[in-house]
Design a protein around this motif. Structure first.
Motif, PDB file in Angstrom:
ATOM      1  N   ARG A  31      41.468  86.337  80.573  1.00  0.00           N
ATOM      2  CA  ARG A  31      42.686  87.138  80.849  1.00  0.00           C
ATOM      3  C   ARG A  31      43.043  87.049  82.329  1.00  0.00           C
ATOM      4  O   ARG A  31      44.216  86.920  82.697  1.00  0.00           O
ATOM      5  N   VAL A  32      42.028  87.115  83.167  1.00  0.00           N
ATOM      6  CA  VAL A  32      42.276  87.002  84.611  1.00  0.00           C
ATOM      7  C   VAL A  32      42.778  85.602  84.932  1.00  0.00           C
ATOM      8  O   VAL A  32      43.717  85.420  85.706  1.00  0.00           O
ATOM      9  N   GLY A  33      42.140  84.604  84.310  1.00  0.00           N
ATOM     10  CA  GLY A  33      42.534  83.218  84.556  1.00  0.00           C
ATOM     11  C   GLY A  33      43.981  82.942  84.206  1.00  0.00           C
ATOM     12  O   GLY A  33      44.648  82.127  84.853  1.00  0.00           O
ATOM     13  N   LEU A  34      44.471  83.617  83.173  1.00  0.00           N
ATOM     14  CA  LEU A  34      45.830  83.403  82.710  1.00  0.00           C
ATOM     15  C   LEU A  34      46.844  84.331  83.381  1.00  0.00           C
ATOM     16  O   LEU A  34      48.041  84.165  83.224  1.00  0.00           O
ATOM     17  N   SER A  35      46.352  85.299  84.137  1.00  0.00           N
ATOM     18  CA  SER A  35      47.237  86.284  84.764  1.00  0.00           C
ATOM     19  C   SER A  35      48.092  85.641  85.859  1.00  0.00           C
ATOM     20  O   SER A  35      47.657  84.730  86.559  1.00  0.00           O
ATOM     21  N   ARG A  36      49.326  86.144  85.981  1.00  0.00           N
ATOM     22  CA  ARG A  36      50.216  85.658  87.045  1.00  0.00           C
ATOM     23  C   ARG A  36      50.735  86.821  87.878  1.00  0.00           C
ATOM     24  O   ARG A  36      51.724  86.690  88.599  1.00  0.00           O
ATOM     25  N   VAL A  37      50.084  87.991  87.776  1.00  0.00           N
ATOM     26  CA  VAL A  37      50.539  89.188  88.481  1.00  0.00           C
ATOM     27  C   VAL A  37      50.347  89.019  89.985  1.00  0.00           C
ATOM     28  O   VAL A  37      49.298  88.577  90.436  1.00  0.00           O
TER      29      VAL A  37
END
Lengths: 48, 308
Positions: B267-273
């Protein structure tokens, strides 16, 4: 007059902190003495 | 900016008031110490050789004091940087509640006492590893790597990986494969744990000029590396089970805990926040990473003592 009062308050605060630290130091030293005694008993009992 | 350029007079050399005993305690970073002490205790309890409770208590006490000394030396050295970061500005030295000399004397005295007591009461191997861990954290991580490279936490994380090794060595007087795997587990856990934190406090590190990965390489690269480190971490964490070093309970627990870790890391790897305040995936991984370490080491001890 205000300076003398502030200096008196500072001296009181210094003494309070020194007393607090002395109490904690005394407790820690007592704990160390007890710990060393316990370790010695265990070492003697286990023949180490 | 070099460390020497930041050595200003923002930190007191001789305050008017003597420091309170609570400030000496704060120097030792008690909250960080909890995890260190727990992993050392688990290393001691997971060992095949039983140790007398008094000696076991002494060994854990030495690890606690040694970790506290390392934390105090870290705060002594980084007082000027701590003054620049919101998260650390309230510490005793940057806040002016203690002078540097008192902090240094306290830290060195604590370190020497912990090592000498470990050597005299337990064994020389545990004392040697404890010494190595303190020196590694202070000299290699704090003084050398942290101000120079974004890989600081990768190598410096080894300092936090020593405690289970020390606990095992204290109980057995030797090093075996399982404690080495535990060392590797904590070593590989450290980067995802700290990089997740540094993602949502990176402006603090940027203000102080510390080259944490999110500051130097940006959030996108950091998130990729968080996931990449999580994979070998999971492999190492589960490995004791197929290697026959632990039982089924640990194997199942490790598999479940690591599966969840990988999901959160993905989830972190895919995050763009971009907004630090909105980084929920990063905060979730950071919080879980702490729980993960407690649970996986607990599972190890439970497997050994009650189900092994």
């Amino acid at each position: 007059m205000a300076g003398v009062t502030q200096n008196h308050l500072d001296q009181e605060e210094i003494r309070r902190r020194q007393r607090s630290r002395s109490r904690v130091t005394a407790l820690l030293l007592a704990a160390i003495v007890i710990l060393f005694f316990a370790i010695s008993i265990v070492k003697i009992a286990t023949g180490q | 900016m070099k460390m020497s350029d930041r050595m200003t007079t923002t930190v007191l050399t001789h305050p008017a008031m003597p420091a309170e005993w609570r400030d000496f305690l704060a120097l030792t970073k008690p909250r960080v110490m909890t995890l260190v002490v727990f992993t050392a205790l688990c290393g001691l309890l997971a060992a095949p050789t039983a140790i007398h409770p008094v000696l076991g208590f002494t060994a854990i006490l030495c690890v606690t004091l040694g970790a506290g000394a390392a934390g105090a030396l870290n705060q002594w050295y980084e007082a000027d940087i701590d003054a620049l970061m919101t998260r650390t500005a309230g510490r005793p030295l940057p806040a002016g509640r203690m002078d540097r000399q008192s902090a240094l004397h306290f830290a060195v005295g604590l370190a020497v006492f912990s090592v000498v007591l470990m050597g005299l009461a337990i064994n020389l191997l545990a004392a040697a590893i404890l010494t190595a861990s303190i020196l590694f954290y202070v000299l290699v991580y704090t003084m050398w790597l942290k101000p120079r490279t974004p890989q600081n936490i990768v190598i410096g994380g080894a300092a936090g990986a020593f405690p289970p090794l020390i606990g095992w060595a204290a109980a057995t007087g030797r090093i075996d494969l399982l404690p080495v795997l535990l060392f590797a587990l904590v070593f590989l856990w450290t980067p995802p744990h700290f990089w997740a934190l540094s993602l949502f406090v990176r402006t603090d590190y940027a203000k102080a000029g510390v080259p944490m990965l999110p500051v130097v390489a940006g959030p996108r690269v950091t998130r990729q590396w968080i996931f990449l480190y999580s994979v070998p971490m999971a492999v190492v964490a589960i490995a004791p089970w197929p290697l026959g070093l632990t039982g089924l309970f640990y194997g199942v627990a490790a598999t479940v805990l690591n599966a969840l870790f990988l999901i959160l890391a993905a989830r972190v790897g895919l995050s763009r926040v971009v907004d630090q305040a909105a980084m929920t995936a990063e905060r979730a991984l950071f919080r879980y990473s702490i729980l993960y370490l407690f649970l996986i080491f607990s599972a190890l001890v439970a497997d050994r003592w009650w189900l092994g």
